[in-house]
Design a protein around this motif. Sequence first.
Motif, PDB file in Angstrom:
ATOM      1  N   LEU A  93       0.816  -1.208   0.000  1.00  0.00           N
ATOM      2  CA  LEU A  93       0.000   0.000   0.000  1.00  0.00           C
ATOM      3  C   LEU A  93       0.854   1.265   0.000  1.00  0.00           C
ATOM      4  N   THR A  94       1.968   1.241   0.695  1.00  0.00           N
ATOM      5  CA  THR A  94       2.751   2.464   0.875  1.00  0.00           C
ATOM      6  C   THR A  94       4.132   2.431   0.216  1.00  0.00           C
ATOM      7  N   GLY A  95       4.450   1.409  -0.538  1.00  0.00           N
ATOM      8  CA  GLY A  95       5.765   1.361  -1.158  1.00  0.00           C
ATOM      9  C   GLY A  95       6.017   0.039  -1.846  1.00  0.00           C
TER      10      GLY A  95
END
Length: 139
Positions: A93-95
């Motif tokens: 989700l974030t990277g």
Amino acid sequence: MRSFVDSGAGWRAVRGFRSRSAALLRAVGGAATMAGQLRHLVEASRLPHVSIRVLPLAAGAHDGAVAGSFVLLDFPLGLRVDPDPPVVYQESLTGALYLDRPAEWAAHEQVWAGLDALALDEEESRRLIVKIGEEVHHG
């Protein structure tokens, strides 16, 4: 399966696509949209550099569910003297993660081999995709 395709900007590695059959059953965007998407998968599966194989629900629990989504990147030698090491690519989700340790590669190769053994072959997968498109999404 490992193959290399000339993308115009150089050679890139291509691996087959695996999908859980449950993903083909889940309606996203409505029945007409799903039917169109499944028809597109069937058309794409006929291209010489594309391999689409479905993991049937009957396969049950497997290591791929634990490993999550990943891509195995393997690079041809080309004109270099020293080969680039293979890399496992995972998005979140974030990277994203790029895993390049031999043990990480080996673990993901083992998961891939397990999925490969459980998945339907290309023709069986194509027939299942068509069937789901017609019977579930009325396409």
